[in-house]
Design a protein around this motif. Structure first.
Motif, PDB file in Angstrom:
ATOM      1  N   HIS A 153       0.869  -1.177   0.000  1.00  0.00           N
ATOM      2  CA  HIS A 153       0.000   0.000   0.000  1.00  0.00           C
ATOM      3  C   HIS A 153       0.908   1.229   0.000  1.00  0.00           C
ATOM      4  CE1 HIS A 153      -3.795   2.232   1.310  1.00  0.00           C
ATOM      5  NE2 HIS A 153      -2.854   3.130   1.172  1.00  0.00           N
ATOM      6  N   ILE A 154       0.859   1.997  -1.054  1.00  0.00           N
ATOM      7  CA  ILE A 154       1.720   3.179  -1.206  1.00  0.00           C
ATOM      8  C   ILE A 154       0.852   4.432  -1.095  1.00  0.00           C
ATOM      9  CG2 ILE A 154       3.246   4.379  -2.831  1.00  0.00           C
ATOM     10  CD1 ILE A 154       3.789   1.502  -4.033  1.00  0.00           C
ATOM     11  N   SER A 155       1.267   5.363  -0.232  1.00  0.00           N
ATOM     12  CA  SER A 155       0.521   6.612  -0.005  1.00  0.00           C
ATOM     13  C   SER A 155       1.440   7.792  -0.318  1.00  0.00           C
ATOM     14  CB  SER A 155       0.031   6.702   1.447  1.00  0.00           C
ATOM     15  OG  SER A 155      -0.861   5.649   1.750  1.00  0.00           O
ATOM     16  N   PRO A 156       1.568   8.156  -1.586  1.00  0.00           N
ATOM     17  CA  PRO A 156       2.571   9.154  -1.990  1.00  0.00           C
ATOM     18  C   PRO A 156       2.469  10.513  -1.303  1.00  0.00           C
ATOM     19  CG  PRO A 156       1.740   7.981  -3.910  1.00  0.00           C
ATOM     20  CD  PRO A 156       0.860   7.607  -2.762  1.00  0.00           C
ATOM     21  N   ASP A 157       1.258  11.091  -1.219  1.00  0.00           N
ATOM     22  CA  ASP A 157       1.186  12.436  -0.628  1.00  0.00           C
ATOM     23  C   ASP A 157       1.478  12.403   0.864  1.00  0.00           C
ATOM     24  OD1 ASP A 157      -1.355  13.984  -2.780  1.00  0.00           O
ATOM     25  OD2 ASP A 157       0.786  13.633  -3.047  1.00  0.00           O
ATOM     26  N   ILE A 158       1.006  11.371   1.549  1.00  0.00           N
ATOM     27  CA  ILE A 158       1.329  11.224   2.982  1.00  0.00           C
ATOM     28  C   ILE A 158       2.846  11.107   3.154  1.00  0.00           C
ATOM     29  CG2 ILE A 158       1.255   9.579   4.904  1.00  0.00           C
ATOM     30  CD1 ILE A 158      -1.685   9.088   4.230  1.00  0.00           C
ATOM     31  N   ASP A 159       3.477  10.303   2.310  1.00  0.00           N
ATOM     32  CA  ASP A 159       4.929  10.113   2.454  1.00  0.00           C
ATOM     33  C   ASP A 159       5.703  11.378   2.081  1.00  0.00           C
ATOM     34  OD1 ASP A 159       4.849   6.615   1.395  1.00  0.00           O
ATOM     35  OD2 ASP A 159       4.361   7.583   3.301  1.00  0.00           O
ATOM     36  N   THR A 160       5.254  12.083   1.044  1.00  0.00           N
ATOM     37  CA  THR A 160       5.934  13.329   0.662  1.00  0.00           C
ATOM     38  C   THR A 160       5.906  14.321   1.821  1.00  0.00           C
ATOM     39  OG1 THR A 160       5.529  13.120  -1.701  1.00  0.00           O
ATOM     40  CG2 THR A 160       5.707  15.364  -0.841  1.00  0.00           C
ATOM     41  N   ILE A 161       4.773  14.427   2.484  1.00  0.00           N
ATOM     42  CA  ILE A 161       4.658  15.367   3.607  1.00  0.00           C
ATOM     43  C   ILE A 161       5.491  14.894   4.800  1.00  0.00           C
ATOM     44  CG2 ILE A 161       3.021  16.149   5.368  1.00  0.00           C
ATOM     45  CD1 ILE A 161       1.095  16.656   3.016  1.00  0.00           C
ATOM     46  N   THR A 162       5.384  13.598   5.120  1.00  0.00           N
ATOM     47  CA  THR A 162       6.132  13.077   6.268  1.00  0.00           C
ATOM     48  C   THR A 162       7.635  13.197   6.035  1.00  0.00           C
ATOM     49  OG1 THR A 162       4.314  11.542   6.688  1.00  0.00           O
ATOM     50  CG2 THR A 162       6.412  11.062   7.772  1.00  0.00           C
ATOM     51  N   TYR A 163       8.090  12.804   4.849  1.00  0.00           N
ATOM     52  CA  TYR A 163       9.535  12.872   4.564  1.00  0.00           C
ATOM     53  C   TYR A 163      10.026  14.322   4.579  1.00  0.00           C
ATOM     54  CZ  TYR A 163       9.332   7.987   2.825  1.00  0.00           C
ATOM     55  OH  TYR A 163       9.187   6.625   2.688  1.00  0.00           O
ATOM     56  N   THR A 164       9.238  15.223   3.976  1.00  0.00           N
ATOM     57  CA  THR A 164       9.669  16.631   3.918  1.00  0.00           C
ATOM     58  C   THR A 164       9.772  17.211   5.325  1.00  0.00           C
ATOM     59  OG1 THR A 164       8.603  16.889   1.768  1.00  0.00           O
ATOM     60  CG2 THR A 164       9.107  18.916   2.989  1.00  0.00           C
ATOM     61  N   SER A 218      13.284  14.424   2.706  1.00  0.00           N
ATOM     62  CA  SER A 218      12.775  14.165   1.349  1.00  0.00           C
ATOM     63  C   SER A 218      13.857  14.482   0.315  1.00  0.00           C
ATOM     64  CB  SER A 218      11.535  15.032   1.081  1.00  0.00           C
ATOM     65  OG  SER A 218      11.915  16.390   1.020  1.00  0.00           O
ATOM     66  N   ASN A 219      13.729  13.858  -0.840  1.00  0.00           N
ATOM     67  CA  ASN A 219      14.642  14.099  -1.949  1.00  0.00           C
ATOM     68  C   ASN A 219      14.353  15.492  -2.501  1.00  0.00           C
ATOM     69  OD1 ASN A 219      15.643  14.394  -4.551  1.00  0.00           O
ATOM     70  ND2 ASN A 219      15.548  12.201  -4.977  1.00  0.00           N
ATOM     71  N   PRO A 220      15.283  16.433  -2.308  1.00  0.00           N
ATOM     72  CA  PRO A 220      14.992  17.811  -2.705  1.00  0.00           C
ATOM     73  C   PRO A 220      14.785  17.976  -4.222  1.00  0.00           C
ATOM     74  CG  PRO A 220      17.295  17.585  -2.045  1.00  0.00           C
ATOM     75  CD  PRO A 220      16.648  16.260  -1.786  1.00  0.00           C
ATOM     76  N   ALA A 221      15.404  17.112  -4.985  1.00  0.00           N
ATOM     77  CA  ALA A 221      15.303  17.267  -6.451  1.00  0.00           C
ATOM     78  C   ALA A 221      13.910  16.902  -6.942  1.00  0.00           C
ATOM     79  CB  ALA A 221      16.338  16.371  -7.120  1.00  0.00           C
ATOM     80  N   THR A 222      13.323  15.855  -6.368  1.00  0.00           N
ATOM     81  CA  THR A 222      12.029  15.384  -6.891  1.00  0.00           C
ATOM     82  C   THR A 222      10.860  15.811  -6.003  1.00  0.00           C
ATOM     83  OG1 THR A 222      12.294  13.365  -5.608  1.00  0.00           O
ATOM     84  CG2 THR A 222      13.061  13.316  -7.909  1.00  0.00           C
ATOM     85  N   GLY A 223      11.117  15.985  -4.703  1.00  0.00           N
ATOM     86  CA  GLY A 223      10.011  16.307  -3.792  1.00  0.00           C
ATOM     87  C   GLY A 223       9.356  15.053  -3.256  1.00  0.00           C
ATOM     88  N   TRP A 224       9.713  13.894  -3.817  1.00  0.00           N
ATOM     89  CA  TRP A 224       9.160  12.641  -3.277  1.00  0.00           C
ATOM     90  C   TRP A 224      10.314  11.675  -3.029  1.00  0.00           C
ATOM     91  CZ3 TRP A 224      10.787   8.906  -6.580  1.00  0.00           C
ATOM     92  CH2 TRP A 224      10.931   9.245  -7.939  1.00  0.00           C
ATOM     93  N   GLY A 225      10.029  10.624  -2.222  1.00  0.00           N
ATOM     94  CA  GLY A 225      11.084   9.657  -1.890  1.00  0.00           C
ATOM     95  C   GLY A 225      12.073  10.237  -0.890  1.00  0.00           C
TER      96      GLY A 225
END
Ligand code: FO1
Length: 321
Positions: A43-54, A59-66
């Protein structure tokens, strides 16, 4: 207490400013889960992870995700096997999806797992999914944009999963309809309606109005709760001078019959937002936004640095009518 209605990267940048402008414990981010998907059984939750990682500063500054500095050995091996490596899941990012999937399998709610992951990563604000029930954004492509042979990996151009549209097709094809499967049966996550009711201010982050903010509003109860708080709802336009700073928001607005401008955003948000924050580039449109019925605040909304995110956050606090 502040409630932030959030999508992905633009929301994460603003939240990173808000947590420096006020006590993070007083912020609840209500996050879009329409981008979620199950891939590799995870189960992948991209927006939740982008916010949590940031907000964890990872978070990966180049992509904004991961995750910053992540490796992709699993994806490389998977590609060698002829598996599905089109969605770039880093080796450390995979741990998040493995953890979330295992906890959901144990019966935990998405809210509970999201809170555990945020706590483990040292994120002080509350990260809450819009719903614990599955809501999935799906798109119908404009037939004029679909080649006769179709698109590889896209079974039905009339029913495309969000990540297939966003990543596989690089959101480069015209869309004629967007829907949120499961929304009508979904309920707001625990605490969301209460937080909107009790908040001093509600901020709608500069996320894609149609496929990031739209799914949140499609969860029954949330749009009405915001409308009841309309004077205290301050939205930030993700469109600057008719363009999206990142992603397909401008094209989607046009393709779905709206104006790709702060006016188009104002009309979409008018039922439940009392104020719209627009960039200085759109200062001339402020009177027209006020005509639509929203108080228009003109500031520099381009968060090109942490300092700019903090400045914007400071302008938003107390900006309500
Ligand atoms: N976006 C891409 O454009 N390409 C990717 O390979 C990709 C992988 C990915 C992995 C984990 C994750 O949490 C997000 C990822 N995204 C990727 C972003 C994702 O498509 C988001 O839904 C968009 O950023 C829109 O919010």
């Amino acid at each position: 207490v502040l409630v932030a209605i959030a999508g992905g990267v633009g929301a994460a940048r603003l939240l990173a400013g808000l947590v420096r402008a006020m006590d993070p414990a007083g912020i609840m981010a209500v996050v879009n889960t329409g981008d979620d998907m199950t891939l590799h059984g995870l189960h992948i939750s991209p927006d939740i992870d982008t916010i949590t990682y940031t907000l964890a500063g990872r978070s990966n500054p180049a992509t904004g995700w991961g995750l910053a500095g992540d490796t992709f050995s699993a994806m490389a091996e998977l590609a060698d096997l002829g598996g599905q490596a089109w969605f770039g899941l880093g080796d450390r990012d995979l741990a998040t999806h493995l953890y979330r999937t295992q906890r959901l399998a144990e019966g935990a709610s998405l809210s509970a797992v999201t809170a555990e992951l945020a706590a483990r990563r040292g994120v002080a604000l509350r990260v809450v999914p819009m719903s614990d029930d599955p809501v999935r954004t799906r798109l119908s492509l404009d037939p004029a944009g679909v080649p006769a042979t179709g698109f590889p990996g896209i079974a039905d151009p009339d029913d495309v999963a969000f990540q297939d549209y966003f990543v596989r097709l690089r959101h480069g094809v015209p869309v004629r309809a967007v829907r949120f499967d499961g929304a009508e049966r979904s309920r707001p996550a625990p605490g969301v309606l209460e937080a909107i009711e009790a908040a001093d201010e509600i901020v709608v982050c500069p996320s894609n109005p149609l496929v990031s903010i739209g799914p949140v509003l499609a969860v029954p109860g949330i749009a009405d709760a915001l409308a009841r708080r309309r004077p205290d709802v301050v939205a930030v336009s993700p469109i600057v001078a008719g363009q999206a700073l990142k992603g397909p928001a401008d094209r989607l607005l046009r393709e779905l019959g709206h104006e790709s401008s702060v006016l188009g955003v104002a009309r979409l948000y008018a039922p439940w937002a009392g104020s719209l924050v627009v960039d200085v580039a759109d200062a001339a449109l402020a009177p027209a936004v006020e005509e639509v019925g929203l108080h228009c605040i003109v500031v520099d909304t381009v968060m090109s640095s942490p300092g700019r995110s903090l400045e914007l956050a400071r302008r938003l606090l107390g900006a309500r009518r």
